[in-house]
Design a protein around this motif. Structure first.
Motif, PDB file in Angstrom:
ATOM      1  N   LEU A 109       0.825  -1.205   0.000  1.00  0.00           N
ATOM      2  CA  LEU A 109       0.000   0.000   0.000  1.00  0.00           C
ATOM      3  C   LEU A 109       0.862   1.260   0.000  1.00  0.00           C
ATOM      4  CD1 LEU A 109      -2.899   1.094   0.145  1.00  0.00           C
ATOM      5  CD2 LEU A 109      -2.744   0.913   2.622  1.00  0.00           C
ATOM      6  N   SER A 110       1.915   1.260   0.790  1.00  0.00           N
ATOM      7  CA  SER A 110       2.814   2.418   0.848  1.00  0.00           C
ATOM      8  C   SER A 110       3.502   2.651  -0.493  1.00  0.00           C
ATOM      9  CB  SER A 110       3.863   2.210   1.940  1.00  0.00           C
ATOM     10  OG  SER A 110       3.250   2.135   3.201  1.00  0.00           O
ATOM     11  N   ALA A 111       3.937   1.573  -1.127  1.00  0.00           N
ATOM     12  CA  ALA A 111       4.597   1.698  -2.430  1.00  0.00           C
ATOM     13  C   ALA A 111       3.627   2.264  -3.468  1.00  0.00           C
ATOM     14  CB  ALA A 111       5.145   0.353  -2.880  1.00  0.00           C
ATOM     15  N   GLU A 112       2.369   1.853  -3.400  1.00  0.00           N
ATOM     16  CA  GLU A 112       1.362   2.387  -4.332  1.00  0.00           C
ATOM     17  C   GLU A 112       1.183   3.887  -4.131  1.00  0.00           C
ATOM     18  OE1 GLU A 112      -2.197   0.151  -3.676  1.00  0.00           O
ATOM     19  OE2 GLU A 112      -1.387  -1.690  -4.574  1.00  0.00           O
ATOM     20  N   ALA A 136       4.182   5.932  -5.314  1.00  0.00           N
ATOM     21  CA  ALA A 136       4.255   6.033  -6.778  1.00  0.00           C
ATOM     22  C   ALA A 136       2.996   6.656  -7.371  1.00  0.00           C
ATOM     23  CB  ALA A 136       4.470   4.642  -7.370  1.00  0.00           C
ATOM     24  N   GLY A 137       2.133   7.176  -6.510  1.00  0.00           N
ATOM     25  CA  GLY A 137       0.834   7.668  -6.959  1.00  0.00           C
ATOM     26  C   GLY A 137       0.847   8.992  -7.682  1.00  0.00           C
ATOM     27  N   GLY A 138       1.958   9.670  -7.660  1.00  0.00           N
ATOM     28  CA  GLY A 138       2.045  10.922  -8.400  1.00  0.00           C
ATOM     29  C   GLY A 138       1.369  12.071  -7.695  1.00  0.00           C
ATOM     30  N   GLU A 139       0.991  13.054  -8.502  1.00  0.00           N
ATOM     31  CA  GLU A 139       0.473  14.332  -7.990  1.00  0.00           C
ATOM     32  C   GLU A 139      -0.854  14.217  -7.254  1.00  0.00           C
ATOM     33  OE1 GLU A 139       2.228  17.204  -8.128  1.00  0.00           O
ATOM     34  OE2 GLU A 139       3.815  15.928  -8.960  1.00  0.00           O
ATOM     35  N   ALA A 140      -1.526  13.070  -7.351  1.00  0.00           N
ATOM     36  CA  ALA A 140      -2.801  12.907  -6.649  1.00  0.00           C
ATOM     37  C   ALA A 140      -2.606  12.920  -5.130  1.00  0.00           C
ATOM     38  CB  ALA A 140      -3.475  11.608  -7.078  1.00  0.00           C
ATOM     39  N   TYR A 141      -1.395  12.584  -4.687  1.00  0.00           N
ATOM     40  CA  TYR A 141      -1.099  12.541  -3.259  1.00  0.00           C
ATOM     41  C   TYR A 141      -0.183  13.711  -2.898  1.00  0.00           C
ATOM     42  CZ  TYR A 141      -2.799   7.768  -3.705  1.00  0.00           C
ATOM     43  OH  TYR A 141      -3.574   6.672  -3.961  1.00  0.00           O
ATOM     44  N   PRO A 142      -0.370  14.269  -1.696  1.00  0.00           N
ATOM     45  CA  PRO A 142       0.524  15.356  -1.267  1.00  0.00           C
ATOM     46  C   PRO A 142       1.974  14.866  -1.185  1.00  0.00           C
ATOM     47  CG  PRO A 142      -1.394  15.193   0.179  1.00  0.00           C
ATOM     48  CD  PRO A 142      -1.431  14.005  -0.724  1.00  0.00           C
ATOM     49  N   ALA A 145       5.266   7.612   2.716  1.00  0.00           N
ATOM     50  CA  ALA A 145       4.906   6.292   2.169  1.00  0.00           C
ATOM     51  C   ALA A 145       6.128   5.596   1.575  1.00  0.00           C
ATOM     52  CB  ALA A 145       3.809   6.439   1.127  1.00  0.00           C
ATOM     53  N   ARG A 146       6.987   6.358   0.908  1.00  0.00           N
ATOM     54  CA  ARG A 146       8.200   5.782   0.321  1.00  0.00           C
ATOM     55  C   ARG A 146       9.105   5.216   1.416  1.00  0.00           C
ATOM     56  NH1 ARG A 146      13.162   6.828   0.071  1.00  0.00           N
ATOM     57  NH2 ARG A 146      13.014   8.908   0.956  1.00  0.00           N
ATOM     58  N   ARG A 147       9.305   5.991   2.487  1.00  0.00           N
ATOM     59  CA  ARG A 147      10.151   5.528   3.592  1.00  0.00           C
ATOM     60  C   ARG A 147       9.515   4.350   4.326  1.00  0.00           C
ATOM     61  NH1 ARG A 147      10.961  10.503   7.074  1.00  0.00           N
ATOM     62  NH2 ARG A 147       9.611  11.572   5.620  1.00  0.00           N
ATOM     63  N   LEU A 148       8.197   4.413   4.494  1.00  0.00           N
ATOM     64  CA  LEU A 148       7.484   3.329   5.169  1.00  0.00           C
ATOM     65  C   LEU A 148       7.578   2.027   4.374  1.00  0.00           C
ATOM     66  CD1 LEU A 148       5.750   2.581   7.595  1.00  0.00           C
ATOM     67  CD2 LEU A 148       3.746   3.388   6.343  1.00  0.00           C
ATOM     68  N   ALA A 149       7.477   2.121   3.058  1.00  0.00           N
ATOM     69  CA  ALA A 149       7.601   0.919   2.219  1.00  0.00           C
ATOM     70  C   ALA A 149       8.972   0.282   2.391  1.00  0.00           C
ATOM     71  CB  ALA A 149       7.349   1.268   0.751  1.00  0.00           C
TER      72      ALA A 149
END
Length: 99
Positions: free
Chosen positions: A59-62, A65-71, A78-82
């Motif tokens: 979920l964190s990796a998604e 990599a989600g782009g501009e839709a996420y802050p 999320a990147r660090r958590l993954a």
């Protein structure tokens, strides 16, 4: 006429103070059985943690990599958590492999 003899039933002599019930397991046997049960349940619990970490990693990796839709801050966390979940999951797998 055929003579049918009945075989005598098997009887055993039991002393008055002897019980027909099997002997109860000793305290040491009960402790060993309970310890084995606890170890098995703990292994299942750790496996559930490992599975949950894999879900959080995915979920964190998604999100990362989600782009501009996420802050931006959320994507970075999320990147660090993954990465943390992957490392922790690998460590848990290695520890479970040793036990």
């Amino acid at each position: 006429m055929v003579n049918r003899m009945r075989t005598p039933a098997a009887f055993s002599v039991v002393a008055a103070n002897q019980s027909l019930a099997p002997a109860a397991p000793s305290v040491a046997e009960r402790i060993r059985r309970l310890q084995a049960q606890a170890k098995s349940l703990a292994h299942e619990h750790v496996k559930a943690l490992e599975d949950s970490l894999a879900d959080v990693e995915r979920l964190s990796a998604e999100i990362a990599a989600g782009g501009e839709a996420y802050p931006v801050g959320v994507r970075e966390i999320a990147r660090r958590l993954a990465a943390d979940c992957e490392a922790s999951g690998n460590t848990i797998k290695a520890l479970l492999g040793r036990s």
